[in-house]
Design a protein around this motif. Sequence first.
Motif, PDB file in Angstrom:
ATOM      1  N   GLY A 136      14.403   4.879   6.237  1.00  0.00           N
ATOM      2  CA  GLY A 136      14.859   5.400   4.916  1.00  0.00           C
ATOM      3  C   GLY A 136      14.005   4.773   3.841  1.00  0.00           C
ATOM      4  O   GLY A 136      13.049   4.039   4.268  1.00  0.00           O
ATOM      5  N   VAL A 154       8.116  -2.070   7.071  1.00  0.00           N
ATOM      6  CA  VAL A 154       7.623  -1.248   6.011  1.00  0.00           C
ATOM      7  C   VAL A 154       6.449  -0.285   6.560  1.00  0.00           C
ATOM      8  O   VAL A 154       5.569  -0.890   7.252  1.00  0.00           O
ATOM      9  CB  VAL A 154       7.248  -1.848   4.786  1.00  0.00           C
ATOM     10  N   ALA A 201       8.672   2.770   2.095  1.00  0.00           N
ATOM     11  CA  ALA A 201       9.185   3.537   3.284  1.00  0.00           C
ATOM     12  C   ALA A 201       9.320   2.669   4.504  1.00  0.00           C
ATOM     13  O   ALA A 201       8.734   1.844   4.937  1.00  0.00           O
ATOM     14  CB  ALA A 201       7.990   4.586   3.816  1.00  0.00           C
ATOM     15  N   PHE A 202      10.528   2.608   5.001  1.00  0.00           N
ATOM     16  CA  PHE A 202      11.262   1.851   6.157  1.00  0.00           C
ATOM     17  C   PHE A 202      11.339   2.597   7.166  1.00  0.00           C
ATOM     18  O   PHE A 202      11.996   3.621   7.157  1.00  0.00           O
ATOM     19  CB  PHE A 202      12.481   0.836   5.897  1.00  0.00           C
ATOM     20  N   LYS A 203      10.761   2.197   8.303  1.00  0.00           N
ATOM     21  CA  LYS A 203      10.823   2.856   9.812  1.00  0.00           C
ATOM     22  C   LYS A 203      12.205   2.374  10.270  1.00  0.00           C
ATOM     23  O   LYS A 203      12.841   1.665   9.861  1.00  0.00           O
ATOM     24  CB  LYS A 203       9.739   2.429  10.819  1.00  0.00           C
ATOM     25  N   PHE A 226       5.444   7.440   5.442  1.00  0.00           N
ATOM     26  CA  PHE A 226       6.837   8.110   5.005  1.00  0.00           C
ATOM     27  C   PHE A 226       7.404   8.797   5.779  1.00  0.00           C
ATOM     28  O   PHE A 226       8.792   8.951   5.467  1.00  0.00           O
ATOM     29  CB  PHE A 226       6.498   8.626   3.575  1.00  0.00           C
ATOM     30  N   GLY A 273       7.983   8.313   8.790  1.00  0.00           N
ATOM     31  CA  GLY A 273       8.825   7.378   9.579  1.00  0.00           C
ATOM     32  C   GLY A 273      10.139   7.180   8.845  1.00  0.00           C
ATOM     33  O   GLY A 273      11.204   6.826   9.589  1.00  0.00           O
ATOM     34  N   ALA A 274      10.243   7.140   7.993  1.00  0.00           N
ATOM     35  CA  ALA A 274      11.654   6.790   7.190  1.00  0.00           C
ATOM     36  C   ALA A 274      12.611   7.870   7.228  1.00  0.00           C
ATOM     37  O   ALA A 274      13.848   7.703   6.983  1.00  0.00           O
ATOM     38  CB  ALA A 274      11.293   6.619   5.483  1.00  0.00           C
TER      39      ALA A 274
END
Lengths: 347, 347, 347, 347
Positions: free
Chosen positions: C206, C241, C293-295, D250, D252-253
């Motif tokens: 997310g 991140v 952005a977080f994986k 991004f 990956g999010a």
Amino acid sequence: MAGNTFGKKFRLTTFGESHGLAIGGVVDGCPSGVSLDFEAIQYELDRRRPGQSAIVTQRKEADKVEFLSGVFEGKTTGAPIGFVVQNTNQKSGDYEHLKDVYRPSHADYTYDKKYGFRDYRGGGRSSARETISRVVGGAIAKQLMPEVKINAFVSSVGEIFIDKPYQALDFSLTETNDVRCPDLATAQKMEEYIRQIRKEGDTIGGTITCVIQNVPAGLGDPVFDKLHAELGKAMLSINAVKGFEYGSGFCGAKMRGSEHNDLFNPDGSTKSNLSGGIQGGISNGMDIYFRVAFKPVATIMQMQQTIDKNGNLLEMQGKGRHDPCVVPRAVPIVEAMAALVLADFLV
Amino acid sequence: MAGNTFGKKFRLTTFGESHGLAIGGVVDGCPSGVSLDFEAIQYELDRRRPGQSAIVTQRKEADKVEFLSGVFEGKTTGAPIGFVVQNTNQKSGDYEHLKDVYRPSHADYTYDKKYGFRDYRGGGRSSARETISRVVGGAIAKQLMPEVKINAFVSSVGEIFIDKPYQALDFSLTETNDVRCPDLATAQKMEEYIRQIRKEGDTIGGTITCVIQNVPAGLGDPVFDKLHAELGKAMLSINAVKGFEYGSGFCGAKMRGSEHNDLFNPDGSTKSNLSGGIQGGISNGMDIYFRVAFKPVATIMQMQQTIDKNGNLLEMQGKGRHDPCVVPRAVPIVEAMAALVLADFLV
Amino acid sequence: MAGNTFGKKFRLTTFGESHGLAIGGVVDGCPSGVSLDFEAIQYELDRRRPGQSAIVTQRKEADKVEFLSGVFEGKTTGAPIGFVVQNTNQKSGDYEHLKDVYRPSHADYTYDKKYGFRDYRGGGRSSARETISRVVGGAIAKQLMPEVKINAFVSSVGEIFIDKPYQALDFSLTETNDVRCPDLATAQKMEEYIRQIRKEGDTIGGTITCVIQNVPAGLGDPVFDKLHAELGKAMLSINAVKGFEYGSGFCGAKMRGSEHNDLFNPDGSTKSNLSGGIQGGISNGMDIYFRVAFKPVATIMQMQQTIDKNGNLLEMQGKGRHDPCVVPRAVPIVEAMAALVLADFLV
Amino acid sequence: MAGNTFGKKFRLTTFGESHGLAIGGVVDGCPSGVSLDFEAIQYELDRRRPGQSAIVTQRKEADKVEFLSGVFEGKTTGAPIGFVVQNTNQKSGDYEHLKDVYRPSHADYTYDKKYGFRDYRGGGRSSARETISRVVGGAIAKQLMPEVKINAFVSSVGEIFIDKPYQALDFSLTETNDVRCPDLATAQKMEEYIRQIRKEGDTIGGTITCVIQNVPAGLGDPVFDKLHAELGKAMLSINAVKGFEYGSGFCGAKMRGSEHNDLFNPDGSTKSNLSGGIQGGISNGMDIYFRVAFKPVATIMQMQQTIDKNGNLLEMQGKGRHDPCVVPRAVPIVEAMAALVLADFLV
């Protein structure tokens, strides 16, 4: 590790060795809008320059500083100030004979051990020519705090010393003699002594005292970055320095608390000032004063035994034009380093 | 500015004041896989602890260190090592009378000027209790370089001093007496003198000499981060220190080059060692030695004039249990700071 | 090298791993005289805490912060602020099976390669529990600049995203739902999606958007320490991140100058704000906004192939209570890191 | 604060503005004994130079670098490396009309707010000429780690992008076209598009992808100085950069853990590499790759409304020779900054 930057907020990064193309540096963190007096900066360099008097090295070096950035229409812009001083009088050939030799009490051996490689021309980076950049940086620092008065002077040469407290001295006399000693009778003795030492092909150590006035209370960051700890590091980083003491210094170690304590006046100033203007690592508004010990210059005009890289013993004698006593030319360097420390806290 | 971190690669960050809940710190940059000897760390703290002998303050503080992180199955993990030492014997009430008073030659006045606010309980952050964290950090540093031998000892108290070169001393005797002086005859004189001073309600200064052996050549980063400049800053950052000299020190300033130069042996070692193991800011493999001057403790059991916040003159006398001479307990602190400096270059 | 300190003037140094005794840190460079609201600090920790809602990990951790120093009579003294949060719910036994296993897309392999040694209990230092210290430091930073408003929120979960500009959002709604999304219709979709993902034993990535208002013009230090460069580093240092963009971000790379330029109003504000409140690395007084952005969390409740230390292939499945989606709990962490960056420039 | 130094152990300090006498810098912490290939350094500068092709600015600048120190007999000595590049083609008069004008989306307004003073000649310190020093520093860094391969290339211009994974590209083709795009069909489209944009008096943004191969496992210092956090800061500090993502970024999010996790091969390498070669902030030996977003150049050859210092609205149009798209010339800058980051961890 990198070790050629001094300061945190107001920072001087330097480069240059004795026989490279130029000595120079970058002053970063300088506030914007300051009108720089370039003649005042050059004046400080001239105080440090070789060949300025009969008792210092007779090498002739112009040491003119050129500013490359950070100044627009005479004022600092807040951008880093780059500067260079060309090396004009460097004859590398003079040093060919030193290529494989370690001179006693120089940095030849340790540089070789650390870097595995040595620029043998005149000491390379370990040469005192490196201090040109300090003087330029310090001269800029001084201009950021015109109210602060930094006065260094030669307080001893060998066994000859000023036997008065600094309060009895007239600092305006410091620049009137070649030794940079404001006590003229002592200055004369020192000068004669240095001439004698030079005749003997020898060198002599000395001390410089520095008095800083009009420093506001509150400078210094406990616990590790105490004001006197930063001043001490600054002074000890100058070539040939062996000791630093402030306020009562080593004498204070012989005293009792009842005689050492600085009693207050009602306005917060103190009757005595054995604290040297710093308490708990923070300036208290009184005069800051400290003393710096310089060893005798290692290059002497006498035959000495030494070794080469391969451990062979050999005899050698200093050549060329060297200072018989380093302290007269070190006075502006001490002032410059003091100014860098204070500016870093004040900016 | 932040001023509570020491070191670049091997870093100690400390916190804690005299009468807060705890003193502590974080050691960062410690290599992984080192088996820590926790008893050896506590031993160093015990050397620093109040109440350990008849000639130091009789306050009783346990000063037990607890490690919170960075160690797993007895070994360092490379993660930061957090530690705390609880403050167990702190009675804030003892200091209520100092709330508005500036004690002479303490940091009361300067902390108030700098921070506009003062933790008046026992000196707050300016208290020497802060050095607990240094001792813990230094004890870890020592364990990273077991080959290096750091020996500090009391070399003078007031006018009494060891009149021998350090080479004539047996460092294993340092811990056999309360003063931490390895020359036993001198130690006895010092101890008697300190007892006398305490009876008079007074305090006395002194010096500590530190000898570091088995340091490899090559440590130190010219030009500003010279090894002795970092050692000097480290020592000057300790409470009550007024001066630092290494090798020939202030005596070197009286000498001639022909007597000061350290001539080489074929193996690169030097016949004399006035350089103090450091040339050009870099260790040369010889013993490093330096001397540190401590002023007398400012708290005396005699009536002194002072002022309060409003500039009113008043009289006050020290209360409680204070050190008549700080140097015996400062020996492990000097060693700890030396270890931190060396580890930062060696890691 | 040491890597556990953030900031230059206002500095946070942290320690602690998942299953050590405590997580904690030191805030240095905090101005004196600030009345700290301790409940507000604990409130931020509670926002980060596991077990706070149905869509995050159900581990129960109290995460109560205790301050050990630097505060006297409710106000900061200028001394460093030490703090600890005890680890109360850590069962090391849960992780014994991971001792020799490298979990895919965790830091197990790289920590082992770097440190030659691994604290296998719950990720050790690489665990997101480390961010507790960031939240405490950031909560203090926020209180130093009450005029600055920092609002982070979840802007996307998987493919679900808020399809409105931030100006159309009411930030006061962020804390009214478990996802921390101020657009309630989207929040509901996200929450349902996260529940679904969890049921499937999977995790989902997310993004978090952060909007900072009322920042004065002039923050940021060209050329390397530009404001957005420091914000970017701060965000990228948070676990999981993968990307950072500010202002027009990656969209800006598709635009023309004629549509991207922010035209001025007469008062110096700009009509559009594709610059994201920062021009030339310096804040211009407009809103600063960026996206992080977080994986997806690497621990999934599905069988995966992996290897052990010796390169043997094996199958494993996540155990215990993990977050199906990290962004709801990361919102206070993003805010904390933003606050640390701004405070470092503002202090 | 000072903001013109990058790195901790291997450090670059830079100075110089668009229309000063020179651009330059100091590289400190460089190991000794490295044979520098000066032509390779100049080659990197030539890649950055204006006027090199038809699609970049047609200004003619020689940009020849001169080294002033730190090198002896072709090898680094361990002393700082000073260097300068003269500014030869600077006509300050060209900028007189900008003296009181704030150009939209430039740094004019913010520099004035921060420094109270502005060097209006060509952007002063905010000019991209500043990146000359980065390229020199990076070129030296590259030579310290010849095994590491750093390949940056233009991956998109406006909406045109390479629709292949980087593994399908031949990096040796990057320098064969003016856009520096290794996919030749895409390169041609990009070039045509840039020509079209320029004809319209407009500018366009783009992205650069950088792939770093042969990086050993173990680089990066958790928790704040993670490898990708330092890379991110480095890239974001380049003029015109708006975003940074590495590995899955991004995208990956939007992914699930079950599809995002990189499964191991028995040798510790991973089957996929969505991690981008970095896990837990530490390199794992796989390729490191990241993408950097550049906004369109703010100077356009179209009439735009703007304001002067006094808030008066006025119209202005860009003059002179500017880049219609910055990414072709930014490729060597991205590589240089990547090299600086890696060298700082590797040295």
